[in-house]
Motif scaffolding. Structure first.
Motif, PDB file in Angstrom:
ATOM      1  N   MET A 173       0.850  -1.195   0.000  1.00  0.00           N
ATOM      2  CA  MET A 173       0.000   0.000   0.000  1.00  0.00           C
ATOM      3  C   MET A 173       0.881   1.239   0.000  1.00  0.00           C
ATOM      4  SD  MET A 173      -3.107   0.845  -0.180  1.00  0.00           S
ATOM      5  CE  MET A 173      -3.557  -0.897  -0.164  1.00  0.00           C
ATOM      6  N   SER A 174       0.559   2.218  -0.844  1.00  0.00           N
ATOM      7  CA  SER A 174       1.447   3.374  -0.946  1.00  0.00           C
ATOM      8  C   SER A 174       1.315   4.266   0.288  1.00  0.00           C
ATOM      9  CB  SER A 174       1.090   4.165  -2.215  1.00  0.00           C
ATOM     10  OG  SER A 174      -0.089   4.889  -1.998  1.00  0.00           O
ATOM     11  N   GLU A 175       2.385   4.983   0.587  1.00  0.00           N
ATOM     12  CA  GLU A 175       2.403   5.877   1.754  1.00  0.00           C
ATOM     13  C   GLU A 175       1.441   7.042   1.573  1.00  0.00           C
ATOM     14  OE1 GLU A 175       4.210   5.752   4.724  1.00  0.00           O
ATOM     15  OE2 GLU A 175       4.582   3.684   4.108  1.00  0.00           O
ATOM     16  N   SER A 176       1.086   7.313   0.266  1.00  0.00           N
ATOM     17  CA  SER A 176       0.215   8.472   0.018  1.00  0.00           C
ATOM     18  C   SER A 176      -1.260   8.146   0.219  1.00  0.00           C
ATOM     19  CB  SER A 176       0.430   8.975  -1.418  1.00  0.00           C
ATOM     20  OG  SER A 176       0.075   7.940  -2.319  1.00  0.00           O
ATOM     21  N   ALA A 177      -1.604   6.858   0.466  1.00  0.00           N
ATOM     22  CA  ALA A 177      -3.014   6.481   0.666  1.00  0.00           C
ATOM     23  C   ALA A 177      -3.574   7.193   1.892  1.00  0.00           C
ATOM     24  CB  ALA A 177      -3.127   4.968   0.833  1.00  0.00           C
ATOM     25  N   LYS A 178      -4.860   7.441   1.836  1.00  0.00           N
ATOM     26  CA  LYS A 178      -5.551   8.175   2.917  1.00  0.00           C
ATOM     27  C   LYS A 178      -5.452   7.386   4.230  1.00  0.00           C
ATOM     28  CE  LYS A 178     -10.260   9.539   4.071  1.00  0.00           C
ATOM     29  NZ  LYS A 178     -11.647   9.299   3.705  1.00  0.00           N
ATOM     30  N   THR A 179      -5.198   8.114   5.327  1.00  0.00           N
ATOM     31  CA  THR A 179      -5.127   7.448   6.635  1.00  0.00           C
ATOM     32  C   THR A 179      -6.540   7.277   7.188  1.00  0.00           C
ATOM     33  OG1 THR A 179      -2.985   8.421   7.078  1.00  0.00           O
ATOM     34  CG2 THR A 179      -4.229   7.609   8.987  1.00  0.00           C
ATOM     35  N   ILE A 180      -6.879   6.045   7.482  1.00  0.00           N
ATOM     36  CA  ILE A 180      -8.212   5.773   8.041  1.00  0.00           C
ATOM     37  C   ILE A 180      -8.139   5.812   9.569  1.00  0.00           C
ATOM     38  CG2 ILE A 180     -10.106   4.086   8.186  1.00  0.00           C
ATOM     39  CD1 ILE A 180      -9.759   5.200   5.382  1.00  0.00           C
ATOM     40  N   ILE A 181      -7.134   5.114  10.121  1.00  0.00           N
ATOM     41  CA  ILE A 181      -7.014   5.018  11.578  1.00  0.00           C
ATOM     42  C   ILE A 181      -5.612   5.443  11.981  1.00  0.00           C
ATOM     43  CG2 ILE A 181      -6.789   3.340  13.478  1.00  0.00           C
ATOM     44  CD1 ILE A 181      -9.090   1.755  12.176  1.00  0.00           C
ATOM     45  N   ARG A 182      -5.544   6.273  13.023  1.00  0.00           N
ATOM     46  CA  ARG A 182      -4.218   6.591  13.599  1.00  0.00           C
ATOM     47  C   ARG A 182      -4.385   6.687  15.107  1.00  0.00           C
ATOM     48  NH1 ARG A 182      -0.936  11.286  14.513  1.00  0.00           N
ATOM     49  NH2 ARG A 182      -2.618  12.648  13.763  1.00  0.00           N
ATOM     50  N   THR A 183      -3.618   5.855  15.810  1.00  0.00           N
ATOM     51  CA  THR A 183      -3.668   5.939  17.265  1.00  0.00           C
ATOM     52  C   THR A 183      -2.320   6.422  17.765  1.00  0.00           C
ATOM     53  OG1 THR A 183      -2.899   3.686  17.680  1.00  0.00           O
ATOM     54  CG2 THR A 183      -5.250   3.973  17.347  1.00  0.00           C
ATOM     55  N   VAL A 184      -2.363   7.207  18.836  1.00  0.00           N
ATOM     56  CA  VAL A 184      -1.139   7.756  19.424  1.00  0.00           C
ATOM     57  C   VAL A 184      -1.139   7.447  20.917  1.00  0.00           C
ATOM     58  CG1 VAL A 184       0.240   9.843  19.795  1.00  0.00           C
ATOM     59  CG2 VAL A 184      -1.187   9.642  17.746  1.00  0.00           C
ATOM     60  N   GLY A 185      -0.220   6.589  21.320  1.00  0.00           N
ATOM     61  CA  GLY A 185      -0.055   6.284  22.754  1.00  0.00           C
ATOM     62  C   GLY A 185      -1.315   5.789  23.417  1.00  0.00           C
ATOM     63  N   LEU A 186      -2.052   4.923  22.711  1.00  0.00           N
ATOM     64  CA  LEU A 186      -3.348   4.460  23.225  1.00  0.00           C
ATOM     65  C   LEU A 186      -3.155   3.471  24.375  1.00  0.00           C
ATOM     66  CD1 LEU A 186      -6.037   5.375  22.023  1.00  0.00           C
ATOM     67  CD2 LEU A 186      -6.133   3.206  20.786  1.00  0.00           C
ATOM     68  N   THR A 187      -3.796   3.761  25.518  1.00  0.00           N
ATOM     69  CA  THR A 187      -3.739   2.817  26.645  1.00  0.00           C
ATOM     70  C   THR A 187      -5.157   2.503  27.092  1.00  0.00           C
ATOM     71  OG1 THR A 187      -3.756   4.450  28.412  1.00  0.00           O
ATOM     72  CG2 THR A 187      -1.594   3.909  27.481  1.00  0.00           C
ATOM     73  N   ARG A 188      -5.294   1.334  27.692  1.00  0.00           N
ATOM     74  CA  ARG A 188      -6.591   0.965  28.270  1.00  0.00           C
ATOM     75  C   ARG A 188      -6.313   0.190  29.543  1.00  0.00           C
ATOM     76  NH1 ARG A 188     -10.845   0.966  30.521  1.00  0.00           N
ATOM     77  NH2 ARG A 188     -12.852   0.295  29.663  1.00  0.00           N
ATOM     78  N   ASP A 189      -6.747   0.781  30.676  1.00  0.00           N
ATOM     79  CA  ASP A 189      -6.556   0.134  31.971  1.00  0.00           C
ATOM     80  C   ASP A 189      -7.899  -0.347  32.497  1.00  0.00           C
ATOM     81  OD1 ASP A 189      -3.996   1.026  31.675  1.00  0.00           O
ATOM     82  OD2 ASP A 189      -4.199   2.711  33.082  1.00  0.00           O
ATOM     83  N   TYR A 190      -7.891  -1.465  33.204  1.00  0.00           N
ATOM     84  CA  TYR A 190      -9.099  -1.953  33.873  1.00  0.00           C
ATOM     85  C   TYR A 190      -8.815  -2.020  35.362  1.00  0.00           C
ATOM     86  CZ  TYR A 190     -10.817  -3.401  29.284  1.00  0.00           C
ATOM     87  OH  TYR A 190     -11.240  -3.408  27.991  1.00  0.00           O
ATOM     88  N   GLN A 191      -9.731  -1.507  36.149  1.00  0.00           N
ATOM     89  CA  GLN A 191      -9.595  -1.577  37.607  1.00  0.00           C
ATOM     90  C   GLN A 191     -10.188  -2.906  38.066  1.00  0.00           C
ATOM     91  OE1 GLN A 191      -8.729   1.554  39.426  1.00  0.00           O
ATOM     92  NE2 GLN A 191      -8.426   0.320  41.256  1.00  0.00           N
ATOM     93  N   MET A 192      -9.375  -3.773  38.662  1.00  0.00           N
ATOM     94  CA  MET A 192      -9.866  -5.054  39.189  1.00  0.00           C
ATOM     95  C   MET A 192      -9.643  -5.033  40.693  1.00  0.00           C
ATOM     96  SD  MET A 192     -10.525  -6.738  36.254  1.00  0.00           S
ATOM     97  CE  MET A 192     -10.304  -8.501  36.307  1.00  0.00           C
ATOM     98  N   GLY A 193     -10.587  -4.474  41.434  1.00  0.00           N
ATOM     99  CA  GLY A 193     -10.397  -4.314  42.871  1.00  0.00           C
ATOM    100  C   GLY A 193      -9.294  -3.287  43.091  1.00  0.00           C
ATOM    101  N   ASN A 194      -8.236  -3.710  43.805  1.00  0.00           N
ATOM    102  CA  ASN A 194      -7.131  -2.777  44.049  1.00  0.00           C
ATOM    103  C   ASN A 194      -6.074  -2.831  42.949  1.00  0.00           C
ATOM    104  OD1 ASN A 194      -8.215  -1.880  46.446  1.00  0.00           O
ATOM    105  ND2 ASN A 194      -7.295  -3.571  47.618  1.00  0.00           N
ATOM    106  N   VAL A 195      -6.276  -3.758  42.027  1.00  0.00           N
ATOM    107  CA  VAL A 195      -5.252  -3.969  40.997  1.00  0.00           C
ATOM    108  C   VAL A 195      -5.669  -3.276  39.706  1.00  0.00           C
ATOM    109  CG1 VAL A 195      -4.027  -5.726  39.655  1.00  0.00           C
ATOM    110  CG2 VAL A 195      -4.733  -6.202  42.021  1.00  0.00           C
ATOM    111  N   ILE A 196      -4.719  -2.612  39.058  1.00  0.00           N
ATOM    112  CA  ILE A 196      -5.001  -2.005  37.756  1.00  0.00           C
ATOM    113  C   ILE A 196      -4.384  -2.902  36.684  1.00  0.00           C
ATOM    114  CG2 ILE A 196      -4.536  -0.059  36.237  1.00  0.00           C
ATOM    115  CD1 ILE A 196      -4.686   1.742  38.682  1.00  0.00           C
ATOM    116  N   LEU A 197      -5.256  -3.391  35.798  1.00  0.00           N
ATOM    117  CA  LEU A 197      -4.793  -4.274  34.733  1.00  0.00           C
ATOM    118  C   LEU A 197      -4.580  -3.436  33.480  1.00  0.00           C
ATOM    119  CD1 LEU A 197      -4.439  -7.370  34.024  1.00  0.00           C
ATOM    120  CD2 LEU A 197      -6.750  -7.205  33.089  1.00  0.00           C
TER     121      LEU A 197
END
Lengths: 430, 237
Positions: free
Chosen positions: B1-25
């Motif tokens: 795929m060429s570099e000039s193709a339109k960008t559909i998705i771009r994520t930057v530093g994406l994090t997802r934490d889940y709180q499980m009681g006292n623990v963060i997953l």
């Protein structure tokens, strides 16, 4: 989501499990049906009361003897209401300009070899006027809505006059059927008949009458009658002086309360009623005006309405709880469906509307079936209440509006629960 | 795929934490991913590596704990639930492992489902027409009136793909699309996705099967919430 799509989706959901939907509707069906039937009973009773007391004009005071309970028996409370009480009233009570009186009896009527067992009415000369104003009967085949006068009530001869009443004249006016039963095709006017053991001249024949209320036509026969002057009836038919019913006509209907006070004072004086130690009078008569009847009727209607409202609220709450319960089960069962809908673009409001409309459809379905069951049950209710039940037309839209309100009130919580579901959890739900 | 193709998705530093009681997953740790128009990306990884979590974030079914997510150059992290729902319905097509078809609805009604949430843009006839076009694309137009129970597993997944295509989305997100199918049917489904890719569709597929991943033009691997692509590990500072 567009309205047609929303209806299609909710209908599909509500009708997916038909037996469950119908069972859920039961509470609403029973609630709405009982409200329709009860309102019909109330309506029928009201119509009957109105019909019965229509004869009491706004300027009339009905005077009847009071009864009291003594040793478990109903007895006369004091003196009877005598013919003389009524006769002298216009002369002694300023606001009463005339009175009507009646007394009823029964016995044998004989002409030649023909004999009839029937009831007799001793009345004053204004009796025909009372018949016209009552609006309860009319000449047979009379044009609906057309008014008629006292002259339309006599087919042959005439009615007796006030002076004939005062003179105890031995005359009588007979009903249409009495005439045909006793005289066949002959003209009775001028003929002498025997009322019990007394002679009486027939001076008039009433026209053939029928009840205005069609439902009463087979119950009441207004043509098998005999009217005679009340004074004559008392002389000929009674060994002891009978109690009469008196209707006092008040000259100024804006002063009805004042007239009642005057009538009370007059009758207390005639019956020698003194106040007791508390200054209270134990009257041996009752006075009733149209206002009294309507007031009592209104009070009864209000009590009845309160009872109905309580019944309706309880049954509809039970029905509503049933709907909420089923909708909560439905939301749980269809958790994954909610997740799918959210994944393809459903907003929380779309989910709320879908489940809310399902609840409303079930509730309104119950309401419609309840109206049908209620209407079908009216004849049964009528048979249990002496034929007094009439569909109250306003109860149908009222029932359907109530059904919608119940659907909204009890459907909103399950719908909001569905809309609050986490789409990821919902899609994973097994 | 060429570099000039339109960008559909771009994520930057994406994090997802889940709180499980006292623990963060920490399910996602600073994921940086760019998907261009026409890409066919396979997200691989062991169970619990975070690939499905990433797919849920990309599909706007979940929100990131931190980082930025641009979908067609729109930063979507701060959008309301209604705005996210509208974008999901128009620009994203989902294909699930267990098909997720509505049982009481026919194949065409399932396919038309996303169109019903377009605020009256499509009447019933237009919905049906578009659904049939989409079903024709996956070779199931003759089964349009059948309910899911009357279809085989492969046919159900084709209906699900038709549903994902009906809105002409910017990206198709497929979570283990062959996971519930036998190998022959699985190959048929992958062949269908290959065809869509060849037509220029943008596809992100989650799989733990290397043979399935071979169909993709790019392979990314998730491990402990960290995304790795082409031997490079993208972790924000």
């Amino acid at each position: 989501m567009s309205l047609p799509d929303l209806f299609r989706t909710s209908w599909r959901g509500a009708s997916a499990n038909k037996l469950r939907a119908v069972l859920t509707m039961l509470g609403i069906i029973i609630g709405v049906a009982s409200v329709i039937a009860m309102l019909a009973l109330g309506n029928g009773a009201r119509a009957a009361v109105e019909s019965r007391f229509r004869s009491l004009g706004a300027n009339q005071v009905q005077i009847s003897e009071a009864m009291s309970f003594v040793d478990g028996k109903i007895e006369q409370a004091g003196e009877i209401l005598s013919y003389e009480d009524g006769l002298l009233m216009p002369d002694h009570v300023e606001l009463v300009n005339r009175v009507g009186m009646s007394v009823g009896s029964s016995g044998k009527l004989r002409y030649g070899r023909a004999t009839l067992d029937m009831s007799f009415q001793g009345v004053t000369a204004s009796a025909l006027e009372s018949i016209v104003s009552s609006g309860q009967v009319q000449p047979v085949n009379w044009i609906e809505g057309e008014s008629f006068t006292i002259s339309d009530l006599i087919v042959d001869g005439r009615f007796f006059t006030a002076s004939e009443v005062l003179e105890n004249a031995p005359v009588c006016v007979i009903g249409y059927q009495t005439s045909t039963d006793l005289f066949g095709g002959d003209n009775p006017v001028g003929q002498t008949i025997w009322v019990n053991r007394s002679r009486c001249e027939v001076i008039g024949v009433m026209v053939e009458l029928e009840s205005v209320d069609e439902s009463l036509r087979y119950q009441v026969n207004p043509n098998l009658t005999l009217f005679m002057p009340i004074s004559t009836a008392i002389d000929l038919l009674y060994e002891e002086e009978p109690s009469v019913a008196i209707t006092a006509f008040v000259s100024d209907e804006t002063r009805m309360d004042e007239a009642k006070v005057q009538i009370k004072e007059y009758l207390r004086e005639r019956h020698k009623i003194e106040p007791d130690v508390d200054g209270e009078y134990l009257d041996d008569f009752n006075l009733t005006t149209r206002k009294d009847i309507l007031g009592a009727q209104q009070e009864a209607a209000n009590t009845f309405a309160l009872l109905l409202a309580a019944m309706a609220v309880v049954s509809l709450i039970v029905g509503g709880i049933g709907i909420m319960n089923v909708m909560l089960v439905s939301v749980t069962e269809r958790t994954r469906e909610v997740g799918v809908r959210m994944a393809v673009g459903a907003r929380p409001l779309d989910i709320i509307l879908q489940f809310l409309l399902e609840a409303i459809l079930i509730s309104v379905g119950g309401g419609v079936l309840g109206v049908v069951v209620g209407i079908l049950s009216i004849p049964l209710a009528a048979s249990l209440n002496q034929g007094l039940a009439l569909l109250e037309p306003a109860s149908i839209p009222l029932a359907l509006i109530v059904a919608v309100v119940v659907g909204v009130l009890f459907g909103i919580y399950p719908a909001m629960r569905a809309a609050r579901l986490d789409p990821i959890e919902a899609l994973r739900y097994e | 795929m060429s570099e000039s193709a339109k960008t559909i998705i771009r994520t930057v530093g994406l994090t997802r934490d889940y709180q499980m009681g006292n623990v963060i997953l920490k399910a996602l740790r600073g994921v940086e991913l760019t998907v261009r128009e026409g890409d066919f990306i396979a997200l691989m990884g062991a169970s619990g590596s975070g690939k499905s979590t990433l797919l849920s974030l990309l599909g706007l079914l979940d929100r990131a704990t931190s980082g930025e997510y641009f979908l067609e150059d729109v930063e979507v992290s701060s959008l309301t639930r209604n705005e996210l729902a509208a974008i999901r319905g128009r620009r994203i097509g989902f294909v699930f492992q267990n098909f997720n078809l509505l049982p009481r609805f026919s194949a065409w009604e399932n396919v038309a489902l996303p169109l019903t949430y377009r605020k009256g843009e499509f009447g019933v006839e237009e919905q049906r027409k578009r659904a049939l076009e989409s079903l024709t694309r996956v070779g199931l137009d003759r089964r349009a009136g059948h309910q899911p129970m009357e279809l085989s597993g492969g046919e159900r997944q084709r209906v699900a793909i038709a549903r994902a295509l009906v809105t002409q989305p910017a990206v198709i997100l497929a979570d283990e699309p062959t996971g519930n199918l036998d190998s022959i049917t699985g190959r048929e489904i992958m062949s269908l996705l290959d065809g869509l890719h060849a037509e220029g569709k943008t596809i992100v597929i989650v799989t733990h099967d290397a043979s399935i991943a071979q169909h993709a033009s790019r392979i990314c691997t998730m491990r402990d919430g960290i995304l790795t692509e082409g031997g490079m590990t993208h972790v924000s500072a």
